[in-house]
Write a protein that holds these residues in place. Structure first.
Motif, PDB file in Angstrom:
ATOM      1  N   ARG A  33       0.835  -1.199   0.000  1.00  0.00           N
ATOM      2  CA  ARG A  33       0.000   0.000   0.000  1.00  0.00           C
ATOM      3  C   ARG A  33       0.873   1.254   0.000  1.00  0.00           C
ATOM      4  O   ARG A  33       2.050   1.227   0.345  1.00  0.00           O
ATOM      5  N   THR A  34       0.237   2.354  -0.383  1.00  0.00           N
ATOM      6  CA  THR A  34       0.914   3.641  -0.391  1.00  0.00           C
ATOM      7  C   THR A  34      -0.050   4.698   0.125  1.00  0.00           C
ATOM      8  O   THR A  34      -1.256   4.465   0.234  1.00  0.00           O
ATOM      9  N   ASP A  35       0.493   5.842   0.424  1.00  0.00           N
ATOM     10  CA  ASP A  35      -0.335   6.969   0.859  1.00  0.00           C
ATOM     11  C   ASP A  35      -0.628   7.835  -0.366  1.00  0.00           C
ATOM     12  O   ASP A  35       0.290   8.299  -1.037  1.00  0.00           O
ATOM     13  N   LYS A  36      -1.900   8.030  -0.650  1.00  0.00           N
ATOM     14  CA  LYS A  36      -2.269   8.732  -1.887  1.00  0.00           C
ATOM     15  C   LYS A  36      -1.746  10.170  -1.928  1.00  0.00           C
ATOM     16  O   LYS A  36      -1.446  10.688  -3.000  1.00  0.00           O
ATOM     17  N   ASN A  37      -1.638  10.814  -0.766  1.00  0.00           N
ATOM     18  CA  ASN A  37      -1.131  12.189  -0.750  1.00  0.00           C
ATOM     19  C   ASN A  37       0.344  12.234  -1.125  1.00  0.00           C
ATOM     20  O   ASN A  37       0.777  13.101  -1.898  1.00  0.00           O
ATOM     21  N   ASP A  58       4.170  -2.616   3.635  1.00  0.00           N
ATOM     22  CA  ASP A  58       3.861  -4.038   3.481  1.00  0.00           C
ATOM     23  C   ASP A  58       2.968  -4.450   4.648  1.00  0.00           C
ATOM     24  O   ASP A  58       3.439  -4.657   5.766  1.00  0.00           O
ATOM     25  N   LEU A  59       1.667  -4.572   4.398  1.00  0.00           N
ATOM     26  CA  LEU A  59       0.714  -4.849   5.475  1.00  0.00           C
ATOM     27  C   LEU A  59       0.835  -6.261   6.024  1.00  0.00           C
ATOM     28  O   LEU A  59       0.237  -6.568   7.052  1.00  0.00           O
ATOM     29  N   LEU A  60       1.595  -7.127   5.362  1.00  0.00           N
ATOM     30  CA  LEU A  60       1.821  -8.467   5.916  1.00  0.00           C
ATOM     31  C   LEU A  60       2.762  -8.424   7.108  1.00  0.00           C
ATOM     32  O   LEU A  60       2.679  -9.274   7.998  1.00  0.00           O
ATOM     33  N   ARG A  61       3.642  -7.419   7.133  1.00  0.00           N
ATOM     34  CA  ARG A  61       4.693  -7.417   8.146  1.00  0.00           C
ATOM     35  C   ARG A  61       4.707  -6.166   9.016  1.00  0.00           C
ATOM     36  O   ARG A  61       5.448  -6.109   9.988  1.00  0.00           O
ATOM     37  N   GLU A  62       3.924  -5.186   8.669  1.00  0.00           N
ATOM     38  CA  GLU A  62       3.938  -3.952   9.449  1.00  0.00           C
ATOM     39  C   GLU A  62       2.566  -3.308   9.414  1.00  0.00           C
ATOM     40  O   GLU A  62       1.750  -3.565   8.539  1.00  0.00           O
ATOM     41  N   SER A  63       2.318  -2.481  10.390  1.00  0.00           N
ATOM     42  CA  SER A  63       1.080  -1.715  10.420  1.00  0.00           C
ATOM     43  C   SER A  63       1.439  -0.263  10.167  1.00  0.00           C
ATOM     44  O   SER A  63       2.362   0.274  10.777  1.00  0.00           O
ATOM     45  N   GLY A  64       0.730   0.353   9.255  1.00  0.00           N
ATOM     46  CA  GLY A  64       1.039   1.732   8.911  1.00  0.00           C
ATOM     47  C   GLY A  64      -0.211   2.477   8.508  1.00  0.00           C
ATOM     48  O   GLY A  64      -1.303   1.912   8.413  1.00  0.00           O
ATOM     49  N   THR A  65      -0.044   3.767   8.279  1.00  0.00           N
ATOM     50  CA  THR A  65      -1.193   4.594   7.901  1.00  0.00           C
ATOM     51  C   THR A  65      -1.485   4.502   6.414  1.00  0.00           C
ATOM     52  O   THR A  65      -2.572   4.862   5.979  1.00  0.00           O
ATOM     53  N   ALA A  66      -0.516   4.038   5.620  1.00  0.00           N
ATOM     54  CA  ALA A  66      -0.733   3.918   4.174  1.00  0.00           C
ATOM     55  C   ALA A  66      -1.760   2.824   3.911  1.00  0.00           C
ATOM     56  O   ALA A  66      -1.595   1.690   4.337  1.00  0.00           O
TER      57      ALA A  66
END
Length: 354
Positions: free
Chosen positions: A85-89, A107-115
């Motif tokens: 995933r990426t952040d659209k802004n 990488d949402l499999l290995r980390e949690s982020g705002t993207a």
């Protein structure tokens, strides 16, 4: 046995993405489905006399055509994985700059982020530890015809438009077949093929040039020739499966499911495996049978790009992991594999930059 086919479309390709012609604007796919390639190959084999009473069962049951995906600068671009995933802004800021700077991915499999936004590109390839995106060029063409309407014999007009893959683009696909068909394949691909793919062949659509490589015995060599020989995730307890085409899996009762059935892990009967995470989207099968003059029944599929993470309770040996990856990658799995469903990539190490 495998062969790689490079397809160059001389004319636009009209391949409907939803199997319906009830509207005035019909959307197109961004790739060439395996079922479309398979139908054209069989038609050419019939023309050459290679499809006959002796060979027809082997051709129909033991020949699989993978989807054809964009090929550019020595790389085959595959469907984007849904867990990146990426952040659209940030994406928009990078595009406004207009330079070739890279953007970090989550990488949402290995980390949690705002993207949380999916990649803008439909297809991606890996080179120099970076991810490169590719958009397939498409175009709209306006069509117009008149026809007689009923007993009043009045001329009616109909204006509609087709979306199509623009001409002069390259795609690569794989054809897999039993050894006994090698003689027919040598005759079929002796010279470059000029055949029609998709619909509206009489209206300026579909003409393609197909050239084939020599036959290959293992899928590792196939991946190298496709330019998709990626690094693998080095882990002895988990496997990450990416659907590189739409997949159709059923359970023991014949019902569609959104995970890989246990029988595909049968070579590891003593190992306990659990589905830990999944990032999936569902779609529907399409297809039309000209003999029956009817569309195939629609079934639920896992869309290309879906990602499933499995974890074993015990560590696997290097040999066990290698055999498992080979069994999942070397052939199409699930149902309707002859039409290109069921192509899997296992433990692909996707870069964190695009």
């Amino acid at each position: 046995m495998y062969r790689i086919m490079e397809i160059n479309n001389i004319e636009p390709l009209k391949i409907s993405s939803r199997g319906s012609q009830s509207t005035y604007s019909e959307p197109s796919t961004e790739h060439i489905p395996g079922s479309t390639i398979r139908g054209a190959i069989i038609a050419e084999m019939i023309r050459l006399g290679l499809f006959n009473y002796t060979t027809k069962n082997d051709i129909l049951l033991n020949m699989e055509c993978y989807n054809a995906y964009p090929y550019f600068n020595g790389l085959t671009y595959l469907p984007k994985p849904f867990h990146l995933r990426t952040d659209k802004n940030e994406w928009r800021k990078t595009k406004i700059k207009g330079d070739k700077s890279t953007l970090n991915l989550c990488d949402l499999l290995r980390e949690s982020g705002t993207a949380k936004n999916q990649l803008e590109y439909s297809y991606v390839a890996i080179k120099d530890n970076k991810l490169f995106g590719k958009k397939v060029a498409k175009e709209y063409r306006l069509h117009h015809f008149t026809y007689n309407s009923g007993s009043q014999d009045r001329e009616q007009e109909n204006i509609f438009r087709y979306e199509a893959i623009s001409p002069e683009q390259s795609f690569k696909a794989v054809i897999r077949y039993e050894d006994k068909l090698e003689e027919q394949m040598q005759i079929l691909f002796k010279e470059n093929l000029f055949i029609y793919l998709g619909g509206s062949k009489g209206s300026g659509y579909g003409r393609c040039k197909i050239c084939s490589t020599r036959s290959m015995n293992n899928f590792i060599e196939v991946k190298k020739n496709l330019g998709i020989n990626y690094d693998k995730i080095n882990d002895s307890k988990e496997i990450v499966v990416t659907c590189l085409s739409d997949c159709l899996f059923r359970n023991e009762f014949g019902q569609p499911i959104n995970y890989i059935p246990k029988q595909y892990f049968s070579n590891l009967e003593n190992k306990v495996i659990k589905l830990e995470k999944q990032f999936v989207q569902t779609g529907q099968t399409e297809g039309y049978n000209t003999t029956w003059k009817a569309r195939y029944p629609k079934e639920t599929t896992l869309k290309a790009g879906s990602v499933l993470k499995y974890v074993f309770e015990e560590q696997l040996t290097e040999n066990e992991m290698s055999k498992l990856i080979s069994s999942l990658e070397s052939g199409l799995v699930g149902s309707r594999t002859q039409d290109g469903y069921g192509w899997l990539g296992v433990n692909i190490e996707y870069p964190k930059e695009i």
